[in-house]
Design a protein around this motif. Structure first.
Motif, short mmCIF file in Angstrom:
data_model
loop_
_atom_site.label_atom_id
_atom_site.label_comp_id
_atom_site.label_asym_id
_atom_site.label_seq_id
_atom_site.Cartn_x
_atom_site.Cartn_y
_atom_site.Cartn_z
N PRO A 111 18.56 -6.15 -102.89
CA PRO A 111 17.75 -7.34 -102.61
C PRO A 111 17.66 -7.57 -101.11
O PRO A 111 18.68 -7.74 -100.45
CB PRO A 111 18.54 -8.47 -103.29
CG PRO A 111 19.72 -7.83 -103.94
CD PRO A 111 19.91 -6.50 -103.33
N VAL A 112 16.44 -7.57 -100.59
CA VAL A 112 16.26 -7.75 -99.14
C VAL A 112 15.26 -8.87 -98.84
O VAL A 112 14.72 -8.94 -97.75
CB VAL A 112 15.82 -6.43 -98.45
CG1 VAL A 112 16.91 -5.40 -98.52
CG2 VAL A 112 14.54 -5.87 -99.05
N ALA A 113 15.02 -9.73 -99.84
CA ALA A 113 13.94 -10.72 -99.69
C ALA A 113 14.40 -12.07 -99.15
O ALA A 113 13.60 -12.99 -99.07
CB ALA A 113 13.25 -10.92 -101.05
N MET A 116 23.57 -3.56 -104.52
CA MET A 116 24.13 -3.37 -103.18
C MET A 116 23.51 -4.44 -102.28
O MET A 116 22.29 -4.46 -102.12
CB MET A 116 23.78 -1.97 -102.63
CG MET A 116 24.17 -0.84 -103.56
SD MET A 116 23.74 0.80 -102.88
CE MET A 116 25.08 1.05 -101.71
N LEU A 117 24.34 -5.32 -101.72
CA LEU A 117 23.80 -6.31 -100.79
C LEU A 117 23.71 -5.64 -99.42
O LEU A 117 24.74 -5.34 -98.80
CB LEU A 117 24.70 -7.55 -100.72
CG LEU A 117 24.92 -8.29 -102.04
CD1 LEU A 117 25.57 -9.64 -101.78
CD2 LEU A 117 23.62 -8.46 -102.81
N PRO A 118 22.49 -5.40 -98.96
CA PRO A 118 22.35 -4.56 -97.77
C PRO A 118 22.82 -5.21 -96.48
O PRO A 118 23.01 -4.52 -95.49
CB PRO A 118 20.84 -4.27 -97.70
CG PRO A 118 20.29 -4.71 -99.00
CD PRO A 118 21.20 -5.78 -99.51
N ALA A 169 9.02 -15.51 -104.10
CA ALA A 169 9.64 -16.69 -103.50
C ALA A 169 11.15 -16.47 -103.52
O ALA A 169 11.67 -16.00 -104.53
CB ALA A 169 9.28 -17.95 -104.27
N PRO A 170 11.84 -16.75 -102.41
CA PRO A 170 13.29 -16.48 -102.36
C PRO A 170 14.08 -17.53 -103.12
O PRO A 170 14.63 -18.47 -102.54
CB PRO A 170 13.59 -16.51 -100.84
CG PRO A 170 12.56 -17.39 -100.25
CD PRO A 170 11.34 -17.30 -101.12
N LEU A 171 14.16 -17.37 -104.42
CA LEU A 171 14.79 -18.39 -105.28
C LEU A 171 16.28 -18.14 -105.49
O LEU A 171 16.90 -18.83 -106.28
CB LEU A 171 14.07 -18.44 -106.64
CG LEU A 171 12.57 -18.78 -106.58
CD1 LEU A 171 11.98 -18.83 -107.99
CD2 LEU A 171 12.35 -20.12 -105.88
P1 UTP Z 1 22.02 -14.23 -98.13
O1 UTP Z 1 22.96 -15.17 -98.76
O2 UTP Z 1 22.52 -13.44 -96.95
O3 UTP Z 1 20.68 -15.02 -97.75
O4 UTP Z 1 21.50 -13.25 -99.27
P2 UTP Z 1 19.61 -14.70 -96.66
O5 UTP Z 1 18.46 -15.59 -96.91
O6 UTP Z 1 19.29 -13.23 -96.60
O7 UTP Z 1 20.30 -15.02 -95.27
P3 UTP Z 1 20.70 -16.42 -94.61
O8 UTP Z 1 21.95 -16.86 -95.31
O9 UTP Z 1 19.53 -17.34 -94.73
O10 UTP Z 1 20.95 -16.04 -93.17
C1 UTP Z 1 22.26 -12.12 -99.71
C2 UTP Z 1 21.30 -10.98 -100.00
O11 UTP Z 1 20.42 -11.35 -101.05
C3 UTP Z 1 19.06 -11.23 -100.63
C4 UTP Z 1 19.12 -11.30 -99.11
O12 UTP Z 1 18.02 -10.61 -98.55
C5 UTP Z 1 20.44 -10.64 -98.79
O13 UTP Z 1 20.31 -9.23 -98.73
N1 UTP Z 1 18.28 -12.33 -101.23
C6 UTP Z 1 18.75 -13.60 -101.20
C7 UTP Z 1 17.06 -12.04 -101.84
O14 UTP Z 1 16.63 -10.87 -101.88
N2 UTP Z 1 16.36 -13.06 -102.39
C8 UTP Z 1 16.79 -14.34 -102.38
O15 UTP Z 1 16.10 -15.21 -102.93
C9 UTP Z 1 18.03 -14.61 -101.77
#
Ligand code: UTP
Length: 294
Positions: free
Chosen positions: A10-12, A130-132, A107-109
């Motif tokens: 997940p990179v969104a 894998m949390l990148p 949408a980043p939900l």
């Molecule tokens: P984080 O908790 O690090 O959130 O998400 P974030 O938005 O990337 O970073 P901050 O906290 O605002 O600085 C952990 C992982 O989950 C992905 C993020 O891209 C990250 O790799 N993620 C999180 C999603 O893909 N979608 C989401 O809605 C939330």
């Protein structure tokens, strides 16, 4: 037992902790020493036997797709100039046709929602998450260690590590039962999870770092779209639901984690990988010492 062949990355997320750098460059393409964070993480996945990477992306992240694809003009130029070592380094990160898929989260939900977006591509088999942001320097890699644990005990595996002293209340902490055979006692049955426990109430000092092996049933739990902490759809909530009926183990992995979603973590990762490079490490050390000695 079905093998772990697919990984969801997940990179969104918005990457607010690392703005403004992540405003126009996807944060996972920021550099750690010799390549983007994401290239290090994909290499860890390939070493663990992952054959298909499912990236969960948001708007403005098409550079990720391009990074793992050919750049014919660049490759042709490097070849014409005889820059074969650089060409080999550039092409080493390419994925094979059919090895990568991209799903828009729209949408980043929340992390749980991001993982749920991969449901059709994963289907009915165990898969890795894998949390990148989390660069996990280890030999063998953190995901390889998790795959070995999955081969031993099956079910769901959550990679954990000790929280810094006195900081367990800032993390997602696991509650543990008995140890599984082997793994030097580092593989234990997981009996619960608690997000940011009040100081003094932590069930252990081990926090969930950035690698999971999950059974596909987690998609059923995620489908409820229940909002949890911060109003987000949380992966940990869905895992807690599955814990009622499925086996979960926590593996304390051996290695060093750098949270590259944070400015200081990204700096630490750069310094650590530079110093550990068998080719450039000595020059990196000299450069850092010069800076420190002002
Ligand atoms: P984080 O908790 O690090 O959130 O998400 P974030 O938005 O990337 O970073 P901050 O906290 O605002 O600085 C952990 C992982 O989950 C992905 C993020 O891209 C990250 O790799 N993620 C999180 C999603 O893909 N979608 C989401 O809605 C939330």
């Amino acid at each position: 037992m079905k093998p772990v062949r697919k990984a969801v990355l997940p990179v969104a997320g918005l990457g607010t902790r690392i703005l403004p750098a992540a405003k126009t460059t996807p944060k996972n393409l920021l550099n750690v020493w010799d390549r983007p964070i994401l290239a290090h993480v994909v290499a860890e996945g390939r070493a663990a036997g992952i054959e298909h990477f499912v990236f969960i992306v948001g708007r403005g992240q098409s550079a990720i797709e391009d990074y793992f694809d050919h750049a014919f003009e660049l490759e042709h130029n490097l070849e014409a100039k005889g820059r074969s070592a650089i060409l080999a380094d550039v092409t080493a990160d390419l994925l094979e046709p059919g090895q990568m898929s991209f799903v828009r989260q729209m949408a980043p939900l929340g992390l749980g929602h991001a993982v749920w977006c991969a449901r059709d591509l994963i289907g009915d088999e165990p898969f890795a998450v894998m949390l990148p942001d989390m660069l996990m320097a280890a030999q063998p890699g953190a995901l390889s260690q998790a795959v070995a644990a999955h081969e031993a005990v099956g079910g769901n595996i959550v990679v954990v590590e000790p929280a810094p002293t006195g900081e367990a209340h800032k993390y997602g902490i696991v509650a543990l039962g008995g140890a599984a055979p082997g793994f030097d006692g580092r593989l234990k049955q997981m009996t619960g999870m608690v997000e940011k426990p009040a100081p003094g109430t932590e069930p252990s000092n081990l926090f969930i770092s950035g690698r999971y092996i999950l059974q596909p049933g987690v998609f059923d739990a995620l489908a409820a779209h229940a909002r949890g902490a911060g109003g987000e759809i949380q992966l940990t909530d869905a895992m807690l639901k599955r814990l009622e009926t499925e086996s979960f183990h926590a593996l304390e992995y051996v290695g060093s984690t750098y949270d590259c979603g944070d400015k200081l973590g990204l700096l630490r990762a750069n310094v650590a990988l530079a110093l550990g490079d068998p080719h450039g490490g000595a020059s990196a050390r000299a450069a850092i010492e010069t800076l420190l000695n002002g």
